[in-house]
Scaffold this motif. Sequence first.
Motif, PDB file in Angstrom:
ATOM      1  N   VAL A 107       0.854  -1.187   0.000  1.00 44.94           N
ATOM      2  CA  VAL A 107       0.000   0.000   0.000  1.00 44.94           C
ATOM      3  C   VAL A 107       0.895   1.243   0.000  1.00 44.94           C
ATOM      4  O   VAL A 107       1.868   1.319   0.739  1.00 44.94           O
ATOM      5  N   PHE A 117      -8.435  -0.376  -0.457  1.00 46.86           N
ATOM      6  CA  PHE A 117      -7.755  -1.533   0.122  1.00 46.86           C
ATOM      7  C   PHE A 117      -8.553  -2.085   1.293  1.00 46.86           C
ATOM      8  O   PHE A 117      -9.166  -1.333   2.058  1.00 46.86           O
ATOM      9  N   SER A 118      -8.523  -3.406   1.406  1.00 48.98           N
ATOM     10  CA  SER A 118      -9.144  -4.049   2.569  1.00 48.98           C
ATOM     11  C   SER A 118      -8.297  -3.769   3.805  1.00 48.98           C
ATOM     12  O   SER A 118      -7.205  -3.204   3.733  1.00 48.98           O
ATOM     13  N   ARG A 119      -8.798  -4.189   4.944  1.00 50.76           N
ATOM     14  CA  ARG A 119      -7.992  -4.156   6.168  1.00 50.76           C
ATOM     15  C   ARG A 119      -6.840  -5.163   6.012  1.00 50.76           C
ATOM     16  O   ARG A 119      -6.961  -6.169   5.309  1.00 50.76           O
ATOM     17  N   PRO A 120      -5.704  -4.928   6.671  1.00 48.83           N
ATOM     18  CA  PRO A 120      -4.592  -5.884   6.586  1.00 48.83           C
ATOM     19  C   PRO A 120      -4.974  -7.243   7.171  1.00 48.83           C
ATOM     20  O   PRO A 120      -5.690  -7.321   8.165  1.00 48.83           O
ATOM     21  N   TYR A 121      -4.483  -8.298   6.547  1.00 46.99           N
ATOM     22  CA  TYR A 121      -4.722  -9.645   7.059  1.00 46.99           C
ATOM     23  C   TYR A 121      -3.428 -10.333   7.495  1.00 46.99           C
ATOM     24  O   TYR A 121      -3.464 -11.392   8.131  1.00 46.99           O
ATOM     25  N   GLU A 226       1.878  -1.102   5.791  1.00 43.78           N
ATOM     26  CA  GLU A 226       0.603  -1.415   6.438  1.00 43.78           C
ATOM     27  C   GLU A 226       0.297  -2.900   6.506  1.00 43.78           C
ATOM     28  O   GLU A 226      -0.668  -3.302   7.141  1.00 43.78           O
ATOM     29  N   THR A 229      -2.779  -6.671   2.144  1.00 44.11           N
ATOM     30  CA  THR A 229      -4.188  -6.330   1.996  1.00 44.11           C
ATOM     31  C   THR A 229      -4.688  -6.820   0.645  1.00 44.11           C
ATOM     32  O   THR A 229      -3.918  -7.322  -0.174  1.00 44.11           O
ATOM     33  N   THR A 240     -15.635  -3.979  -0.756  1.00 45.53           N
ATOM     34  CA  THR A 240     -14.566  -3.749   0.220  1.00 45.53           C
ATOM     35  C   THR A 240     -15.048  -4.075   1.631  1.00 45.53           C
ATOM     36  O   THR A 240     -14.347  -4.743   2.405  1.00 45.53           O
ATOM     37  N   ASP A 244     -13.672  -7.068   4.190  1.00 42.67           N
ATOM     38  CA  ASP A 244     -13.276  -6.786   5.577  1.00 42.67           C
ATOM     39  C   ASP A 244     -14.047  -7.674   6.546  1.00 42.67           C
ATOM     40  O   ASP A 244     -13.490  -8.195   7.517  1.00 42.67           O
TER      41      ASP A 244
END
Length: 269
Positions: A107, A117-121, A226, A229, A240, A244
């Motif tokens: 990111v 962008f999605s939340r971090p996984y 970050e 994602t 999105t 999430d």
Amino acid sequence: MFFCPFLAFAQQATPNLPLLFDSRERLAKPDLSSLVRLRFLTTIDFPPFNFTDQNGKLAGFNIDLAREVCNELEIANKCQIQALPFADLNAALAASQGDAVIAGIAVSEELRRQFAFSRPYLMLPARFVLNLKAPIKGRDASALADHPVGVVKATAHEAMLAAYFPKVKAVPFDNKDALLAALKDGKVDAAFADSLQLSFWVSSPASSKCCALFDGPYLSEQFLGEGMTIMLRQKDDVLTAALDHALAALSRSGRLQEIYLRYFPYGLY
């Protein structure tokens, strides 16, 4: 920015995946009944995240995660996964040739102006790796003070080492191979680098069992970004939000941990 050390040898710790979603947070599941299909775009040149197996089929952490996301959203019959060259992913997503990119794209502010962008996984931490013959007394990074610690020059890890561990004697190397060769030969007592690369090297024949992961892991958004994602088009707010929701559910249920252990049995953390 956050900075988080876990003070233990990796081989002595359970390789658990840190939860990136607050257990008290509830992310609503959007209605996807009108969704025709969900097309994930990925690559085949980023093992163990994305690659082709011995049968020529797409495999890897990200591939399994994409399938679990579809199962969680109850749209498995609408999901597709397609591999493209890494350089083509952004343009393909912008041209609506896919709906989501799951390929480890970092990111950046520039990308955020173009995509969502999605939340971090998953976070990829930094770690120390120690030559087992080095005269180190102690079980955390403070024991490395005044000792030579190798790092690849002009990298985020070099900057991070200087910022957080100013008492070590940083020894710069041109590349990762030169760094690990020097560590194995005892020319430096330890090295500081990406946990993903170090964890596989330590457990591989290439290391000749010379070394062990030491202290950490260390997480820093300022230096390491970050995290991993899923990238989407900016207009796809519903999708999105759905991703999430699915990532949070997989994290809480332990299914994300299962995928993590499948591909990182020695642990990153």
